[in-house]
Enzyme design. Structure first.
Site, PDB file in Angstrom:
ATOM      1  N   TYR A  39     -17.459  46.495   3.259  1.00 16.11           N
ATOM      2  CA  TYR A  39     -18.104  47.639   2.590  1.00 16.11           C
ATOM      3  C   TYR A  39     -18.330  47.344   1.097  1.00 16.11           C
ATOM      4  O   TYR A  39     -19.415  47.611   0.557  1.00 16.11           O
ATOM      5  CB  TYR A  39     -17.216  48.859   2.783  1.00 16.11           C
ATOM      6  CG  TYR A  39     -17.725  50.154   2.213  1.00 16.11           C
ATOM      7  CD1 TYR A  39     -18.771  50.851   2.814  1.00 16.11           C
ATOM      8  CD2 TYR A  39     -17.131  50.725   1.083  1.00 16.11           C
ATOM      9  CE1 TYR A  39     -19.214  52.073   2.307  1.00 16.11           C
ATOM     10  CE2 TYR A  39     -17.560  51.937   0.574  1.00 16.11           C
ATOM     11  CZ  TYR A  39     -18.610  52.613   1.183  1.00 16.11           C
ATOM     12  OH  TYR A  39     -19.033  53.823   0.672  1.00 16.11           O
ATOM     13  N   ALA A  40     -17.308  46.774   0.444  1.00 18.39           N
ATOM     14  CA  ALA A  40     -17.436  46.469  -0.993  1.00 18.39           C
ATOM     15  C   ALA A  40     -18.560  45.469  -1.225  1.00 18.39           C
ATOM     16  O   ALA A  40     -19.346  45.606  -2.173  1.00 18.39           O
ATOM     17  CB  ALA A  40     -16.112  45.934  -1.533  1.00 18.39           C
ATOM     18  N   ALA A  41     -18.658  44.458  -0.346  1.00 20.85           N
ATOM     19  CA  ALA A  41     -19.723  43.454  -0.498  1.00 20.85           C
ATOM     20  C   ALA A  41     -21.091  44.106  -0.323  1.00 20.85           C
ATOM     21  O   ALA A  41     -22.032  43.826  -1.083  1.00 20.85           O
ATOM     22  CB  ALA A  41     -19.527  42.331   0.519  1.00 20.85           C
ATOM     23  N   ASN A  45     -28.986  57.275   1.427  1.00 24.29           N
ATOM     24  CA  ASN A  45     -27.645  57.865   1.518  1.00 24.29           C
ATOM     25  C   ASN A  45     -26.893  57.401   2.765  1.00 24.29           C
ATOM     26  O   ASN A  45     -25.659  57.458   2.791  1.00 24.29           O
ATOM     27  CB  ASN A  45     -27.809  59.402   1.520  1.00 24.29           C
ATOM     28  CG  ASN A  45     -26.558  60.110   1.945  1.00 24.29           C
ATOM     29  OD1 ASN A  45     -25.560  60.131   1.212  1.00 24.29           O
ATOM     30  ND2 ASN A  45     -26.568  60.690   3.142  1.00 24.29           N
ATOM     31  N   VAL A  89     -31.747  53.394  10.019  1.00 24.51           N
ATOM     32  CA  VAL A  89     -32.143  52.537   8.896  1.00 24.51           C
ATOM     33  C   VAL A  89     -31.974  51.053   9.185  1.00 24.51           C
ATOM     34  O   VAL A  89     -32.507  50.211   8.466  1.00 24.51           O
ATOM     35  CB  VAL A  89     -31.375  52.908   7.599  1.00 24.51           C
ATOM     36  CG1 VAL A  89     -31.686  54.334   7.174  1.00 24.51           C
ATOM     37  CG2 VAL A  89     -29.874  52.683   7.741  1.00 24.51           C
ATOM     38  N   LYS A  93     -21.894  47.301  -0.760  1.00 22.80           N
ATOM     39  CA  LYS A  93     -22.198  48.254  -1.833  1.00 22.80           C
ATOM     40  C   LYS A  93     -22.446  47.536  -3.162  1.00 22.80           C
ATOM     41  O   LYS A  93     -23.220  48.031  -4.002  1.00 22.80           O
ATOM     42  CB  LYS A  93     -21.072  49.284  -1.961  1.00 22.80           C
ATOM     43  CG  LYS A  93     -21.003  50.262  -0.776  1.00 22.80           C
ATOM     44  CD  LYS A  93     -22.279  51.061  -0.596  1.00 22.80           C
ATOM     45  CE  LYS A  93     -22.096  52.260   0.321  1.00 22.80           C
ATOM     46  NZ  LYS A  93     -23.353  52.984   0.572  1.00 22.80           N
ATOM     47  N   SER A 108     -20.951  52.488  -4.259  1.00 21.57           N
ATOM     48  CA  SER A 108     -19.557  52.933  -4.200  1.00 21.57           C
ATOM     49  C   SER A 108     -18.745  52.231  -5.286  1.00 21.57           C
ATOM     50  O   SER A 108     -19.029  51.085  -5.653  1.00 21.57           O
ATOM     51  CB  SER A 108     -18.969  52.596  -2.824  1.00 21.57           C
ATOM     52  OG  SER A 108     -17.567  52.798  -2.835  1.00 21.57           O
TER      53      SER A 108
HETATM   54  N1  LIG Z   1     -17.356  59.823   1.234  1.00 20.76           N
HETATM   55  C1  LIG Z   1     -16.997  59.075   0.212  1.00 20.76           C
HETATM   56  O1  LIG Z   1     -15.856  59.184  -0.285  1.00 20.76           O
HETATM   57  C2  LIG Z   1     -17.950  58.075  -0.375  1.00 20.76           C
HETATM   58  C3  LIG Z   1     -17.533  57.327  -1.473  1.00 20.76           C
HETATM   59  C4  LIG Z   1     -18.403  56.410  -2.033  1.00 20.76           C
HETATM   60  C5  LIG Z   1     -19.669  56.241  -1.510  1.00 20.76           C
HETATM   61  N2  LIG Z   1     -20.049  56.979  -0.425  1.00 20.76           N
HETATM   62  C6  LIG Z   1     -21.398  56.761   0.108  1.00 20.76           C
HETATM   63  O2  LIG Z   1     -22.090  57.999   0.135  1.00 20.76           O
HETATM   64  C7  LIG Z   1     -23.010  58.003   1.235  1.00 20.76           C
HETATM   65  C8  LIG Z   1     -22.784  59.239   2.093  1.00 20.76           C
HETATM   66  O3  LIG Z   1     -21.482  59.162   2.643  1.00 20.76           O
HETATM   67  P1  LIG Z   1     -20.790  60.375   3.421  1.00 20.76           P
HETATM   68  O4  LIG Z   1     -19.444  60.513   2.862  1.00 20.76           O
HETATM   69  O5  LIG Z   1     -21.699  61.549   3.460  1.00 20.76           O
HETATM   70  O6  LIG Z   1     -20.646  59.731   4.882  1.00 20.76           O
HETATM   71  P2  LIG Z   1     -20.782  60.420   6.310  1.00 20.76           P
HETATM   72  O7  LIG Z   1     -20.426  61.849   6.265  1.00 20.76           O
HETATM   73  O8  LIG Z   1     -20.058  59.508   7.243  1.00 20.76           O
HETATM   74  O9  LIG Z   1     -22.349  60.328   6.583  1.00 20.76           O
HETATM   75  C9  LIG Z   1     -22.986  59.092   6.739  1.00 20.76           C
HETATM   76  C10 LIG Z   1     -24.339  59.339   7.368  1.00 20.76           C
HETATM   77  O10 LIG Z   1     -24.982  58.072   7.542  1.00 20.76           O
HETATM   78  C11 LIG Z   1     -25.594  58.090   8.812  1.00 20.76           C
HETATM   79  N3  LIG Z   1     -25.818  56.772   9.389  1.00 20.76           N
HETATM   80  C12 LIG Z   1     -24.918  55.868   9.827  1.00 20.76           C
HETATM   81  N4  LIG Z   1     -25.541  54.819  10.375  1.00 20.76           N
HETATM   82  C13 LIG Z   1     -26.865  55.071  10.262  1.00 20.76           C
HETATM   83  C14 LIG Z   1     -28.032  54.381  10.645  1.00 20.76           C
HETATM   84  N5  LIG Z   1     -27.979  53.185  11.277  1.00 20.76           N
HETATM   85  N6  LIG Z   1     -29.252  54.922  10.362  1.00 20.76           N
HETATM   86  C15 LIG Z   1     -29.328  56.117   9.745  1.00 20.76           C
HETATM   87  N7  LIG Z   1     -28.262  56.827   9.376  1.00 20.76           N
HETATM   88  C16 LIG Z   1     -27.046  56.308   9.641  1.00 20.76           C
HETATM   89  C17 LIG Z   1     -24.635  58.868   9.694  1.00 20.76           C
HETATM   90  O11 LIG Z   1     -25.303  59.333  10.858  1.00 20.76           O
HETATM   91  P3  LIG Z   1     -24.609  59.201  12.319  1.00 20.76           P
HETATM   92  O12 LIG Z   1     -23.225  59.762  12.160  1.00 20.76           O
HETATM   93  O13 LIG Z   1     -25.511  60.022  13.161  1.00 20.76           O
HETATM   94  O14 LIG Z   1     -24.623  57.737  12.649  1.00 20.76           O
HETATM   95  C18 LIG Z   1     -24.243  59.994   8.745  1.00 20.76           C
HETATM   96  O15 LIG Z   1     -25.166  61.054   8.835  1.00 20.76           O
HETATM   97  C19 LIG Z   1     -22.793  56.682   1.973  1.00 20.76           C
HETATM   98  O16 LIG Z   1     -23.737  55.731   1.551  1.00 20.76           O
HETATM   99  C20 LIG Z   1     -21.407  56.269   1.533  1.00 20.76           C
HETATM  100  O17 LIG Z   1     -21.195  54.891   1.648  1.00 20.76           O
HETATM  101  C21 LIG Z   1     -19.231  57.891   0.154  1.00 20.76           C
END
Ligand SMILES: NC(=O)c1ccc[n+]([C@@H]2O[C@H](COP(=O)([O-])OP(=O)(O)OC[C@H]3O[C@@H](n4cnc5c(N)ncnc54)[C@H](OP(=O)(O)O)[C@@H]3O)[C@@H](O)[C@H]2O)c1
Length: 239
Positions: free
Chosen positions: A147-149, A82, A57, A151, A134
């Site tokens: 990250y906060a900035a 996502n 992305v 999001k 977030s």
């Molecule tokens: N987990 C939480 O507690 C939490 C809380 C609040 C918000 N969120 C938000 O929810 C969303 C999903 O989080 P998650 O917990 O599922 O995280 P995750 O398991 O770490 O998954 C993040 C995904 O984003 C992909 N990604 C990273 N850089 C990328 C890039 N340049 N282009 C395309 N894809 C990329 C990663 O792929 P690779 O590993 O292959 O790079 C991975 O598949 C995120 O936006 C996160 O900020 C999560």
């Protein structure tokens, strides 16, 4: 439950191989959506109606190439931004590379994908853009300035695009999914996770499957746009 017809409408999900991404991919596919599963390194889950699409992305060329695949087939009706990344450091240790990388994935990536998706959604008579933000972006978090900035930026982007794309019947909403047991939080200690749970009125973390169910549900709403939905039980003042 709608009839399963993976040809009728398609959703593009970025970061589809991640912890939440896998639940979203399976949840949308089970609800009858054809899923264009954007993946970065690891392949997304294989399931009926799921087509992997390589998508970094942060990279304009990769987004353009992925959208050639998306545009070659009819029916794009929703996009879930996502993909996300954390690189937590206290301010005095936060390098420019960690700052830039987190902005690029979490904010610039959403902009690039929205810009590419909007004409396709408009051509179909409208659709949904769902952006993962977030709680950190809403209230800030120690050690997560980058990250906060980013999001918080996603919320501003969501609200602006809701106004801009409303006339094309494109609904744009942001979702704060709560703290989830995914690879993103795998580095947290049990004590840190317990503290996150205690911050919730229900004293528990959230479940990625519940988040996926909510996002699928959001796509059934015709008249909701520009809103921010928090999916946990952290109670904050209403503003
Ligand atoms: N987990 C939480 O507690 C939490 C809380 C609040 C918000 N969120 C938000 O929810 C969303 C999903 O989080 P998650 O917990 O599922 O995280 P995750 O398991 O770490 O998954 C993040 C995904 O984003 C992909 N990604 C990273 N850089 C990328 C890039 N340049 N282009 C395309 N894809 C990329 C990663 O792929 P690779 O590993 O292959 O790079 C991975 O598949 C995120 O936006 C996160 O900020 C999560």
């Amino acid at each position: 439950m709608p009839a399963l017809d993976h040809q009728t409408r398609a959703v593009l999900i970025t970061g589809a191989a991640g912890g939440l991404g896998q639940e979203l991919t399976c949840g949308f596919a089970a609800a009858g959506w054809r899923v264009l599963a954007g993946y970065h390194h690891q392949l997304p889950p294989a399931a009926t109606g799921v087509q992997p699409v390589r998508l970094d992305v942060t990279d304009t060329a990769s987004v353009a190439e992925a959208f050639q695949t998306v545009a070659a087939q009819p029916g794009l009706a929703a996009v879930v931004n996502n993909a996300g990344l954390t690189a937590d450091q206290p301010l005095w240790q936060l390098g420019e590379a960690e700052w830039d990388r987190v902005q690029q994935v979490n904010l610039r990536g959403v902009f690039l994908v929205c810009r590419a998706a909007a004409p396709l959604l408009a051509a179909r008579g409208g659709g949904h853009i769902l952006n993962l933000s977030s709680h950190s972006g809403r209230v800030g978090a120690r050690g997560q300035a980058n990250y906060a900035a980013a999001k918080a930026g996603v919320i501003g982007l969501t609200q602006s695009l809701a106004r801009e794309l409303g006339p094309q019947n494109i609904r744009v909403n942001a979702v704060l999914p709560g703290v989830l047991p995914t690879p993103m939080t795998a580095g947290l200690t049990p004590e840190q996770l317990a503290a996150f749970a205690r911050a919730n009125a229900l004293n528990r973390l959230n479940d990625p499957a519940e988040v996926a169910r909510f996002l699928v549900f959001l796509t059934t709403l015709a008249n909701v746009s520009g809103q921010v939905f928090q999916l946990d039980s952290r109670v904050t003042p209403w503003t």
